[in-house]
Design an enzyme around this catalytic site. Sequence first.
Site, short mmCIF file in Angstrom:
data_model
loop_
_atom_site.label_atom_id
_atom_site.label_comp_id
_atom_site.label_asym_id
_atom_site.label_seq_id
_atom_site.Cartn_x
_atom_site.Cartn_y
_atom_site.Cartn_z
N SER B 284 0.82 -1.21 0.00
CA SER B 284 0.00 0.00 0.00
C SER B 284 0.85 1.25 0.00
O SER B 284 1.84 1.37 0.69
CB SER B 284 -0.90 0.02 1.21
OG SER B 284 -1.49 1.29 1.31
N ARG B 331 1.68 9.35 -7.77
CA ARG B 331 2.27 8.08 -8.17
C ARG B 331 3.20 8.18 -9.36
O ARG B 331 4.29 7.61 -9.37
CB ARG B 331 1.16 7.09 -8.51
CG ARG B 331 0.40 6.71 -7.29
CD ARG B 331 -0.73 5.79 -7.60
NE ARG B 331 -1.25 5.29 -6.34
CZ ARG B 331 -2.28 4.48 -6.24
NH1 ARG B 331 -2.92 4.07 -7.32
NH2 ARG B 331 -2.69 4.05 -5.08
#
Lengths: 229, 638, 265
Positions: B284, B331
Amino acid sequence: MPLIKFLRSTVGLKIIMGVTGAALFAFTVIHMVGNLQIFLGQEALNNYAQMLHASDEVIWGFRLGLGAVAALHIICAVVLTIRNRAARGSEAYAEYAAPGASLASRTMAISGVIVAAFIIFHLLHFTTQSIDPSFKELTEIHKGVERHDVYAMVIKGFQVPWVSAFYIISVALVSFHLSHGIASCFRSMGLTNPAYREVQEWFGLAFAVIIFVGMAAVPAAVLLGLVKL
Amino acid sequence: MSLDSKIPSGPIAQKWDKHRFDMKLVNPANKRKYSVIVVGSGLAGGSAAASLAELGYNVSCFCFQDSPRRAHSIAAQGGINAAKNYQNDGDSVYRLFYDTIKGGDFRAREANVYRLAQVSAEIIDQCVAQGVPFAREYGGTLANRSFGGAQVSRTFYARGQTGQQLLLGAYSALSRQIGLGKVKMYNRSEMLDLVVVNGQAKGIIVRDLVTGKITRHSADAVVLGTGGYSNVYYLSTNAQACNVTAAWRAARKGAYFANPCYTQIHPTCIPVHGDHQSKLTLMSESLRNDGRVWVPKRKEDCGKKPSDIPEDARDYYLERKYPSFGNLAPRDISSRSAKEACDDGRGVGPGGRGVYLDFADAIKRLGRKTIEDRYGNLFQMYEKITGENAYEQPMRIYPALHYTMGGLWVDYNLMSNLPGLFVIGEANFSDHGANRLGASALMQGLADGYFVLPYTIGNYLAQQKEKAPSTDHPEFVKAEQEVHDRLNKLMSIKGKRSPNSFHHELGHLMWENVGMGRNEKGLKEALAKIPQIREEFWKNLNVLGDKEDLNNALERAGRVADFLEFAELLTLDALERKESCGGHFREEYQMPDGEAKRDDENFAYVAAWEFKGVGQAPVLHKEPLVYEEVHMSTRSYK
Amino acid sequence: MSTSNSMTFNIRIWRQKNAKTPGKLVEYKLDGISPDMSFLEMLDQLNERLYAKGEEPVAFDHDCREGICGMCSLNVNGIPHGPDSQVTICQTHMRIFKDGQTITIEPWRSTAFPVIKDCVVDRSAFDRIIQAGGFVSVNTGGTPDANALPISKEIADLAMDAAACIGCGACVAACKNSSALLFVSAKASQLNLLPQGKAEKDRRVLKMVEAMDKEGFGACTNTNSCEAVCPKGIPVTFIAQLNRDYAWAMLKGAAAEPKATVGGA
């Protein structure tokens, strides 16, 4: 019908096994306490026996109740064992490690059958006294009244080495059955939660040991000559 | 065919309300006269199937796993965003909308994203009512955390298993409808073709994966919730069986495929350790809340034990380059920075393809117990896989393919250009633009399935005057025959190579040439090679076993065959998009400091591709992206 | 740490063409296995080699390969999910096995989980149990605000412990009675613990137990095997909770069918 649903379900049957198991356990504890009175001497034990037999209604009521409880426990066990075998299926594992399961937990059916056989012998031995009918002749006069001399019967019974050995082995099996059974009762009745789980498991193991010591003490003491006529 | 996105008029905050009022409704008593096929049972498909059945439609739901509960949504770890502002930190629908648009590098459709932010709060209410055990504070209220790309705490989570819990919520709702007989569930069933009758999607052809039986299914509308195509890269964080087949089959039947080059690389995965590897494991992103990312400053230090590298010899490159977001940079930025560091020769671990994610400071600050509470399961997973204890030494991480923003083109109603074909969740293209923010996939899947599709599909169905066609219709017969022919062909090649080996080869090519950094030369090379692999596939494939039994190799072969066609489109799209944006980074188009250089003048559009045949050039349709609300700016996380 | 040495194994694995044909254990020698491979990657290797020989590969269920989808289901050396604790077999790595070891691989065995092919079994019985009552009867929309009902952290955490179940069926596979009670109790307890699930608690428990029995699973004899193999470490105390909830539901007479009422205006 709710009751029929209950009796048909595996969970319902297990709850019955839990409740009846707990009752049988409680009886075993009382029985043990009664037995241990042999160490208080002949009078104490025979008084106790006489008290138990004071009323026919009470003792028969108790016997029938206990018999029904035991029968229920056994019937449920048989029904569940058949269902469990069927659930497992015809193809067995080539390797099966029974992870996490204690030996006692895996052999409850077998230990249960042996315990049942022992109880039958025990009843024939000391209750109906059919194995050695001469037990019936053992009496004493207490306060001018003739009564059954249980003390003498127990000592005579356990003076036979193989009988004592059989009893000691059998109570060991009872304890073995209980070592899983006591904690299991709590669980089946739904009385376990994360906080009490460990306490219950220790309680079960502790009582299994206590029952063994308390029950085996009588034949062992007789055999060793610590208690005699 | 023109591309009409059907965005309602009016101010952005009122579009959805207005649209809901304008849409035609199906009378409650008439809903049972309509049937809907839902393919896929993940967050989007599962929630849609349940919600449609609750409304009264007759639903058939298909999944290729052995149970609808196994869809890959289950693997999402971190959380789900919602504009609840429970933390009183200034969140709002508008802020979530803006963050999502900006995170998507201004390549998403404004109206869709605003609607997504609007319904996000309802999703949390819905899930809590279903019994989803979200994390809570001692006072009994819901807990939140912050996530990559956001400066507010709006992420709801259930330990590291948020996707699982949300999926099981949707699965329980779906199961209830199955139990009530309103949904007919088909497990271990794979859609192998879409049936189009008179220009409208009216059914599917399905293979029962256990018996091999091919069946036809007809309905008034078809919904695809079949996920993304990350597995075109072979190694990704996706489950083994995730594939593009359903979407690609629809594309072959005329549905446009939009923005296939927008692929997301997740920054926190466990690095590749060998050639035999079958998948990459994601950890995660929430780890970045407390972990610090670094590599050695000097190449010579890479072989050293991390504990032997002193503080001043470490390069905390995210904190250095993006001081305000630091380790929480989005990201695409984090991933690319990791690649840059490794390309610079400063990567760590086997093969030099890894960077450190260090918890030493967090453990010092918060204590090991707190870190254990927050990430215990992730640390345990890391240890199981690598054999290393991340409490004592830093984790090694590397980016991996994780999510695909591209997908079938849909309008505001989530309907593709093929009337009757609705596409939801990761399978469509609409909400994330060129890059998806963390914890937004779960939000989108459930928004589509619970709160958007159930309304918009009614608008379509209400206008259907004719009944769904019979499965004896010539189009069904023809589609089934094509499926049979294709399976027979796959079985009869009897070459030498396994489907897996072709997949491996394709994936390697895609990762090297169409991966994190793309350039014209590499893309053209891939475009030349993909047809060669495809040709070899159809000549030298070997599928063992029978067509009439469970046959993993045959399933795989069909999926690889579709990947081999689809990969070409993905590469072409990447070549044609001569700019860098979000997850699509073209090395030719970058700022002097290495940041992505977007070209709003020429590329502020959705590229929707029309299939014209294998080996034929697809036709590009452009949907211009009009920003009425937000000013397109250069994304900066500095 | 990664090591470069390669390992050799003697793989005994269950081969069965389909549900109708009897199966048997077949032995394969497998070398060149890296200790860093996952167990399923080792099986991938086996399958690639079988492929090269023109033999049909071994079918086994798997999907996410990160221990959450619950698809993988192999009994390894007599233990569901193999010897490593609290992980699924897909997350088990070869470094925990000994070089040269014999590894026996079998499918889950239970009447309720019939074998479909090789090591693939049919676990749809679990789905049917959930369909019977493993849900909160709430439709989409119209739900109260998520913070309207406070739930103590302890209860939420306990519900999450139960909810962690991945539905793999290892509990059934490990149990000498093939009891599904750990699965059923985890699913029921999660919802029964939470205020949102309380309204239909009695009905849920009765329906799920009824469905479980109908599928032919055995009874729980509290051996703890299920807990020992559960990849998510779900404790057996949930079974006690289910028994309790079941007993209460029965005592309250919840099993009686309510009289039909004429409703609506």
